[in-house]
Write a protein that holds these residues in place. Structure first.
Motif, PDB file in Angstrom:
ATOM      1  N   UNK A 134       0.838  -1.203   0.000  1.00  2.73           N
ATOM      2  CA  UNK A 134       0.000   0.000   0.000  1.00  2.73           C
ATOM      3  C   UNK A 134       0.872   1.251   0.000  1.00  2.73           C
ATOM      4  N   UNK A 135       0.344   2.320  -0.562  1.00  3.43           N
ATOM      5  CA  UNK A 135       1.075   3.582  -0.604  1.00  3.43           C
ATOM      6  C   UNK A 135       2.092   3.604  -1.728  1.00  3.43           C
ATOM      7  N   UNK A 136       2.887   4.648  -1.768  1.00  5.39           N
ATOM      8  CA  UNK A 136       3.912   4.817  -2.792  1.00  5.39           C
ATOM      9  C   UNK A 136       5.233   4.221  -2.319  1.00  5.39           C
ATOM     10  N   UNK A 174       7.705   9.729   6.444  1.00  5.58           N
ATOM     11  CA  UNK A 174       7.070  10.981   6.815  1.00  5.58           C
ATOM     12  C   UNK A 174       5.618  10.768   7.259  1.00  5.58           C
ATOM     13  N   UNK A 175       5.121  11.676   8.095  1.00  8.75           N
ATOM     14  CA  UNK A 175       3.728  11.646   8.520  1.00  8.75           C
ATOM     15  C   UNK A 175       3.519  11.867   9.999  1.00  8.75           C
ATOM     16  N   UNK A 227       3.387   4.039   3.549  1.00  9.50           N
ATOM     17  CA  UNK A 227       2.465   3.557   4.575  1.00  9.50           C
ATOM     18  C   UNK A 227       3.096   2.587   5.570  1.00  9.50           C
ATOM     19  N   UNK A 228       4.133   1.860   5.144  1.00 10.45           N
ATOM     20  CA  UNK A 228       4.691   0.818   6.012  1.00 10.45           C
ATOM     21  C   UNK A 228       5.978   0.279   5.413  1.00 10.45           C
ATOM     22  N   UNK A 229       6.637  -0.588   6.180  1.00 12.36           N
ATOM     23  CA  UNK A 229       7.715  -1.421   5.666  1.00 12.36           C
ATOM     24  C   UNK A 229       7.113  -2.795   5.376  1.00 12.36           C
ATOM     25  N   UNK A 257       4.797  -3.888   8.297  1.00 15.51           N
ATOM     26  CA  UNK A 257       5.127  -3.220   9.552  1.00 15.51           C
ATOM     27  C   UNK A 257       4.700  -1.751   9.442  1.00 15.51           C
ATOM     28  N   UNK A 258       3.419  -1.451   9.744  1.00 13.47           N
ATOM     29  CA  UNK A 258       2.952  -0.058   9.686  1.00 13.47           C
ATOM     30  C   UNK A 258       3.365   0.700  10.943  1.00 13.47           C
ATOM     31  N   UNK A 259       3.613   1.995  10.823  1.00 11.20           N
ATOM     32  CA  UNK A 259       3.945   2.792  12.006  1.00 11.20           C
ATOM     33  C   UNK A 259       2.694   3.161  12.785  1.00 11.20           C
ATOM     34  N   UNK A 260       2.868   3.809  13.929  1.00 10.78           N
ATOM     35  CA  UNK A 260       1.741   4.210  14.763  1.00 10.78           C
ATOM     36  C   UNK A 260       1.209   5.587  14.366  1.00 10.78           C
ATOM     37  N   UNK A 261       1.434   5.968  13.122  1.00  9.22           N
ATOM     38  CA  UNK A 261       0.878   7.204  12.566  1.00  9.22           C
ATOM     39  C   UNK A 261       0.592   6.929  11.101  1.00  9.22           C
ATOM     40  N   UNK A 262      -0.144   7.813  10.470  1.00  6.58           N
ATOM     41  CA  UNK A 262      -0.475   7.625   9.056  1.00  6.58           C
ATOM     42  C   UNK A 262       0.657   8.176   8.198  1.00  6.58           C
ATOM     43  N   UNK A 263       1.319   7.292   7.478  1.00  2.00           N
ATOM     44  CA  UNK A 263       2.423   7.715   6.633  1.00  2.00           C
ATOM     45  C   UNK A 263       1.968   8.595   5.489  1.00  2.00           C
TER      46      UNK A 263
END
Length: 387
Positions: free
Chosen positions: A97-99, A163-164, A118-120, A133-139
């Motif tokens: 997901x994401x770029x 970033x995010x 969005x994640x690793x 592995x998504x972070x605890x914020x919206x990338x």
């Protein structure tokens, strides 16, 4: 017997002479040494496209490549034979997901990690999603450079540019400069992301009165052993951090580039984007080599007059602005030893950009796609030699 003795003395003399010559070369200032990327091998793949090498497995048995135009991923063996070919972008449960925000890197011999906004994501060699592995914020996607190295491994942790976390502060400005952290560190053991590295007080980007833009302080970084090496795009300084000491650099090394145009803050267009932003001096990459040497990629930037000339010559063709600017820009790859920089390293015309570096003896280049036309893909293996 006399002939043998004479031959022995001659060999000793030659050995001493060569040793003295090598010693004198090593003592020669780096700023006076000329280096060259010497091609001595290549990886040839039966594939038509703009392939670049992202990484090779630790055991050297697999090469991970990507087509810059289509985002297709190829896994080959050392002979160039394609083992797997697939895409992990798009829609679907196995997709990222994401770029994509950078190139993939092997975690071990059978899996790799690839970053997105969005994640690793961890994938198998066959392209099967193992874990995200998504972070605890919206990338967020901010100034994405898919060909860059935006994450690197440090033991059981990964340092990444994601970033995010500070979206409420924007992507630049005085509040951002005062409160943000520039990188995230991900811990495989806990699954947590933590922000690290505020703007150092020795950096112009820590200013509480002068506002800089996102493109000015875009970071390039690398890791070697337990140290993080960080450079900001429009500031010729190397900030060195020790592991777990992320608030303050252990040391700072000014990089004495012969010409480097830094932004004058009076030129900052506070109302938004300005084409001029792309023509300041820029540091695009850093790689840690042996013996505390670093390889740095940079462009000197254009003066105000040179920038105006490039913009005027392009007329209404926005893409041509960069072509005109490239004609006036200088720079390339240089060695930096913490005190001095070498002259720009010579590279042959068919070499494009550095893809991966493992040592001074193993530096992989993609071809210059504008000058090399083949019905197959080739990645060049080079080494640094002194001329």
């Amino acid at each position: 017997m006399k002939n043998q003795l004479s031959l022995l003395l001659l060999l000793i003399f030659l050995a001493i002479s060569c040793s003295q010559k090598e010693e004198s070369l090593s003592e020669k200032p780096l700023s006076e040494q000329q280096f060259e990327f010497e091609i001595y091998d290549s990886l040839v793949v039966d594939y038509l496209g703009n392939l670049t090498l992202m990484d090779q497995s630790p055991d050297g048995k697999h090469f991970l490549l990507i087509d810059q135009n289509t985002d297709s991923i190829l896994v080959t063996d050392p002979s160039g034979k394609t083992i797997y070919s697939y895409k992990i972008t798009g829609e679907g449960p196995e997709k990222m997901e994401g770029n994509r925000t950078g190139v993939a890197k092997f975690l071990d011999n059978s899996t790799f990690l690839i970053p997105s906004s969005r994640a690793l994501y961890q994938y198998s060699l066959a392209g099967e999603l193992i874990k995200s592995f998504p972070p605890d914020f919206e990338g967020m996607s901010q100034l994405v450079i898919p060909s860059s190295t935006s994450h690197t491994r440090m033991g059981d942790q990964v340092i990444t540019l994601m970033k995010g976390r500070y979206d409420k502060l924007g992507s630049s400005g005085l509040e951002y400069q005062a409160q943000s952290r520039q990188l995230e560190i991900f811990d495989f053991q806990t699954g947590d992301f933590s922000p690290i590295v505020p703007f150092p007080k020795e950096s112009k980007f820590s200013s509480s009165t002068l506002e800089f833009g996102l493109i000015d302080h875009y970071p390039a970084f690398t890791v070697r052993d337990d140290s993080l090496y960080l450079i900001f795009r429009n500031e010729p300084k190397l900030f060195i951090y020790s592991k777990d000491q992320w608030d303050t650099p252990a040391s700072i090394k000014p990089i004495p580039l012969p010409k480097f145009i830094e932004r004058e803050i009076s030129q900052k267009d506070a109302e938004g984007f300005n084409v001029r932003d792309f023509f300041y001096g820029s540091i695009g990459g850093i790689w840690a080599l042996e013996n505390q040497n670093f390889l740095i990629s940079y462009l000197s930037g254009l003066t105000n007059e040179e920038s105006d000339e490039a913009i005027a010559a392009a007329g209404s063709d926005f893409n041509k602005i960069f072509e005109e600017g490239e004609k006036k820009n200088s720079g390339g790859y240089v060695l930096f030893n913490g005190n001095q920089v070498s002259p720009v390293i010579i590279k042959s015309e068919q070499l494009g950009n550095i893809n991966s570096i493992y040592s001074q003896e193993e530096i992989w280049f993609s071809p210059d796609f504008e000058k090399v036309e083949n019905d197959y893909s080739v990645i060049y293996k080079t080494r640094l030699i002194s001329r």
